[in-house]
Scaffold this motif. Sequence first.
Motif, PDB file in Angstrom:
ATOM      1  N   THR A   1     -70.419   3.145 -36.603  1.00 56.70           N
ATOM      2  CA  THR A   1     -71.488   4.147 -36.641  1.00 56.70           C
ATOM      3  C   THR A   1     -71.063   5.495 -36.074  1.00 56.70           C
ATOM      4  O   THR A   1     -71.283   6.534 -36.717  1.00 56.70           O
ATOM      5  CB  THR A   1     -72.739   3.626 -35.912  1.00 56.70           C
ATOM      6  OG1 THR A   1     -73.178   2.413 -36.545  1.00 56.70           O
ATOM      7  CG2 THR A   1     -73.864   4.651 -35.958  1.00 56.70           C
ATOM      8  N   PRO A   2     -70.436   5.558 -34.884  1.00 52.96           N
ATOM      9  CA  PRO A   2     -69.987   6.869 -34.394  1.00 52.96           C
ATOM     10  C   PRO A   2     -68.980   7.543 -35.317  1.00 52.96           C
ATOM     11  O   PRO A   2     -69.021   8.766 -35.497  1.00 52.96           O
ATOM     12  CB  PRO A   2     -69.368   6.542 -33.025  1.00 52.96           C
ATOM     13  CG  PRO A   2     -70.016   5.274 -32.603  1.00 52.96           C
ATOM     14  CD  PRO A   2     -70.231   4.506 -33.870  1.00 52.96           C
ATOM     15  N   LEU A   3     -68.085   6.758 -35.898  1.00 57.53           N
ATOM     16  CA  LEU A   3     -67.106   7.347 -36.805  1.00 57.53           C
ATOM     17  C   LEU A   3     -67.801   7.927 -38.034  1.00 57.53           C
ATOM     18  O   LEU A   3     -67.437   9.006 -38.516  1.00 57.53           O
ATOM     19  CB  LEU A   3     -66.069   6.301 -37.234  1.00 57.53           C
ATOM     20  CG  LEU A   3     -65.059   5.871 -36.172  1.00 57.53           C
ATOM     21  CD1 LEU A   3     -64.094   4.842 -36.746  1.00 57.53           C
ATOM     22  CD2 LEU A   3     -64.288   7.062 -35.639  1.00 57.53           C
ATOM     23  N   PHE A   4     -68.781   7.215 -38.544  1.00 56.84           N
ATOM     24  CA  PHE A   4     -69.528   7.691 -39.703  1.00 56.84           C
ATOM     25  C   PHE A   4     -70.201   9.033 -39.408  1.00 56.84           C
ATOM     26  O   PHE A   4     -70.219   9.935 -40.244  1.00 56.84           O
ATOM     27  CB  PHE A   4     -70.583   6.647 -40.083  1.00 56.84           C
ATOM     28  CG  PHE A   4     -71.447   7.027 -41.260  1.00 56.84           C
ATOM     29  CD1 PHE A   4     -70.886   7.452 -42.455  1.00 56.84           C
ATOM     30  CD2 PHE A   4     -72.821   6.933 -41.169  1.00 56.84           C
ATOM     31  CE1 PHE A   4     -71.684   7.785 -43.541  1.00 56.84           C
ATOM     32  CE2 PHE A   4     -73.634   7.263 -42.248  1.00 56.84           C
ATOM     33  CZ  PHE A   4     -73.062   7.685 -43.430  1.00 56.84           C
ATOM     34  N   LEU A   5     -70.710   9.171 -38.200  1.00 59.48           N
ATOM     35  CA  LEU A   5     -71.460  10.372 -37.845  1.00 59.48           C
ATOM     36  C   LEU A   5     -70.578  11.540 -37.428  1.00 59.48           C
ATOM     37  O   LEU A   5     -70.938  12.702 -37.655  1.00 59.48           O
ATOM     38  CB  LEU A   5     -72.449  10.051 -36.716  1.00 59.48           C
ATOM     39  CG  LEU A   5     -73.550   9.041 -37.048  1.00 59.48           C
ATOM     40  CD1 LEU A   5     -74.366   8.720 -35.798  1.00 59.48           C
ATOM     41  CD2 LEU A   5     -74.449   9.561 -38.163  1.00 59.48           C
ATOM     42  N   PHE A   6     -69.419  11.260 -36.822  1.00 60.72           N
ATOM     43  CA  PHE A   6     -68.672  12.330 -36.157  1.00 60.72           C
ATOM     44  C   PHE A   6     -67.229  12.486 -36.640  1.00 60.72           C
ATOM     45  O   PHE A   6     -66.385  13.003 -35.912  1.00 60.72           O
ATOM     46  CB  PHE A   6     -68.675  12.103 -34.637  1.00 60.72           C
ATOM     47  CG  PHE A   6     -70.056  12.024 -34.049  1.00 60.72           C
ATOM     48  CD1 PHE A   6     -70.897  13.130 -34.076  1.00 60.72           C
ATOM     49  CD2 PHE A   6     -70.527  10.848 -33.492  1.00 60.72           C
ATOM     50  CE1 PHE A   6     -72.179  13.072 -33.541  1.00 60.72           C
ATOM     51  CE2 PHE A   6     -71.807  10.771 -32.958  1.00 60.72           C
ATOM     52  CZ  PHE A   6     -72.634  11.887 -32.981  1.00 60.72           C
ATOM     53  N   SER A   7     -66.936  12.034 -37.857  1.00 55.05           N
ATOM     54  CA  SER A   7     -65.576  12.184 -38.401  1.00 55.05           C
ATOM     55  C   SER A   7     -65.515  13.201 -39.525  1.00 55.05           C
ATOM     56  O   SER A   7     -64.638  13.130 -40.372  1.00 55.05           O
ATOM     57  CB  SER A   7     -65.050  10.823 -38.885  1.00 55.05           C
ATOM     58  OG  SER A   7     -64.854   9.946 -37.799  1.00 55.05           O
ATOM     59  N   GLY A   8     -66.461  14.118 -39.548  1.00 55.95           N
ATOM     60  CA  GLY A   8     -66.438  15.175 -40.541  1.00 55.95           C
ATOM     61  C   GLY A   8     -67.168  14.853 -41.820  1.00 55.95           C
ATOM     62  O   GLY A   8     -67.102  15.627 -42.777  1.00 55.95           O
ATOM     63  N   THR A   9     -67.883  13.727 -41.855  1.00 54.15           N
ATOM     64  CA  THR A   9     -68.592  13.347 -43.074  1.00 54.15           C
ATOM     65  C   THR A   9     -69.729  14.312 -43.392  1.00 54.15           C
ATOM     66  O   THR A   9     -69.871  14.766 -44.532  1.00 54.15           O
ATOM     67  CB  THR A   9     -69.159  11.919 -42.933  1.00 54.15           C
ATOM     68  OG1 THR A   9     -68.101  11.021 -42.598  1.00 54.15           O
ATOM     69  CG2 THR A   9     -69.808  11.474 -44.235  1.00 54.15           C
ATOM     70  N   PHE A  10     -70.515  14.655 -42.382  1.00 58.46           N
ATOM     71  CA  PHE A  10     -71.726  15.445 -42.602  1.00 58.46           C
ATOM     72  C   PHE A  10     -71.598  16.908 -42.201  1.00 58.46           C
ATOM     73  O   PHE A  10     -72.386  17.736 -42.639  1.00 58.46           O
ATOM     74  CB  PHE A  10     -72.900  14.827 -41.832  1.00 58.46           C
ATOM     75  CG  PHE A  10     -73.207  13.426 -42.270  1.00 58.46           C
ATOM     76  CD1 PHE A  10     -73.840  13.180 -43.474  1.00 58.46           C
ATOM     77  CD2 PHE A  10     -72.835  12.348 -41.486  1.00 58.46           C
ATOM     78  CE1 PHE A  10     -74.112  11.883 -43.891  1.00 58.46           C
ATOM     79  CE2 PHE A  10     -73.106  11.052 -41.891  1.00 58.46           C
ATOM     80  CZ  PHE A  10     -73.745  10.814 -43.092  1.00 58.46           C
ATOM     81  N   PHE A  11     -70.636  17.211 -41.369  1.00 60.15           N
ATOM     82  CA  PHE A  11     -70.413  18.593 -40.944  1.00 60.15           C
ATOM     83  C   PHE A  11     -68.957  18.728 -40.516  1.00 60.15           C
ATOM     84  O   PHE A  11     -68.306  17.731 -40.176  1.00 60.15           O
ATOM     85  CB  PHE A  11     -71.350  18.976 -39.790  1.00 60.15           C
ATOM     86  CG  PHE A  11     -71.251  18.069 -38.588  1.00 60.15           C
ATOM     87  CD1 PHE A  11     -70.304  18.297 -37.592  1.00 60.15           C
ATOM     88  CD2 PHE A  11     -72.106  16.982 -38.457  1.00 60.15           C
ATOM     89  CE1 PHE A  11     -70.210  17.473 -36.489  1.00 60.15           C
ATOM     90  CE2 PHE A  11     -72.018  16.138 -37.354  1.00 60.15           C
ATOM     91  CZ  PHE A  11     -71.061  16.393 -36.372  1.00 60.15           C
ATOM     92  N   PRO A  12     -68.418  19.939 -40.533  1.00 60.87           N
ATOM     93  CA  PRO A  12     -67.014  20.118 -40.160  1.00 60.87           C
ATOM     94  C   PRO A  12     -66.753  19.656 -38.726  1.00 60.87           C
ATOM     95  O   PRO A  12     -67.574  19.878 -37.825  1.00 60.87           O
ATOM     96  CB  PRO A  12     -66.806  21.629 -40.303  1.00 60.87           C
ATOM     97  CG  PRO A  12     -67.860  22.070 -41.265  1.00 60.87           C
ATOM     98  CD  PRO A  12     -69.041  21.190 -41.000  1.00 60.87           C
ATOM     99  N   VAL A  13     -65.626  19.021 -38.509  1.00 60.17           N
ATOM    100  CA  VAL A  13     -65.257  18.550 -37.176  1.00 60.17           C
ATOM    101  C   VAL A  13     -65.169  19.709 -36.193  1.00 60.17           C
ATOM    102  O   VAL A  13     -65.391  19.534 -34.991  1.00 60.17           O
ATOM    103  CB  VAL A  13     -63.914  17.783 -37.254  1.00 60.17           C
ATOM    104  CG1 VAL A  13     -63.336  17.533 -35.871  1.00 60.17           C
ATOM    105  CG2 VAL A  13     -64.109  16.467 -37.987  1.00 60.17           C
TER     106      VAL A  13
END
Length: 268
Positions: A192-204
């Motif tokens: 779940t954290p990777l899905f949210l914070f690996s650049g999927t939804f917004f630039p890292v």
Amino acid sequence: MLPHTDERAGSAPRWTAAFEMWWAQYLRVWKGNLVSRFALPVMFLVSIGIVLGGVVDDRAGGVDGVPYLQFVVPGILAAQAMFVAMGESTYSVTGAIRWNMQYHAMLATPLTVTDVLLGHLAYVAVSVSMAAVVFVGVGAVFGAWASWWVLAAIPLVVLTGMAFSVPCFAFGAQVRDNTELGYSLLFRFVMTPLFLFSGTFFPVEQLPALLRPVAWATPLWHGVAASRDLALGSPDWGMLALHTAYLLVFVGLSGVWALRAFRKRLVV
């Protein structure tokens, strides 16, 4: 299951027998599986790409100069590979060891631990590939791809999925008690954290500075970045080579771990 074959005579390698067992099992449920493979991308595309994307485009003019739909969907393509790979590489591994004992049955034949591991991993790779192909097809219907280069992203997102599948095999082989707890922690605090914070939804780059290197070190970020680069039709070949090399090394090192874990668990 296929009979034992002599690899030196040019016959199919023995691990294909293990693959055939998992494939035969899949053929019993392929209709329901195929429906879910279509349903998931449709839900993502409508809810995030179109509904949320419309809000982002209206208020911010897209992301990085492109419509949000075309920005986010390549990332979800890579993330779906992670979902499918982890789903196929957790409870099925534990079941084959402890509940249904398919691995033990295979090892009662001429198959080795390496054959058992490779055959199951090959099945997971095929499953991730089918999911990726379906996602790309559905995305094309919704106009999510800016370029046909997205087709070249399919093998990269499959490799991304395997970068999660292989460590899950190793982890599953080591889980003995509290299986449910172990997998719950894996899904909640890794996937779940990777899905949210690996650049999927917004630039890292929008993450706090201390967290950016953590995101860059994850396989999913490399898969998301490579998928997006190709889907937007402006591939940076140097970066794509870097992403591919990272994922290959990650899979290779995880494979060593998985093989050791399988031998320790299955060989008495």
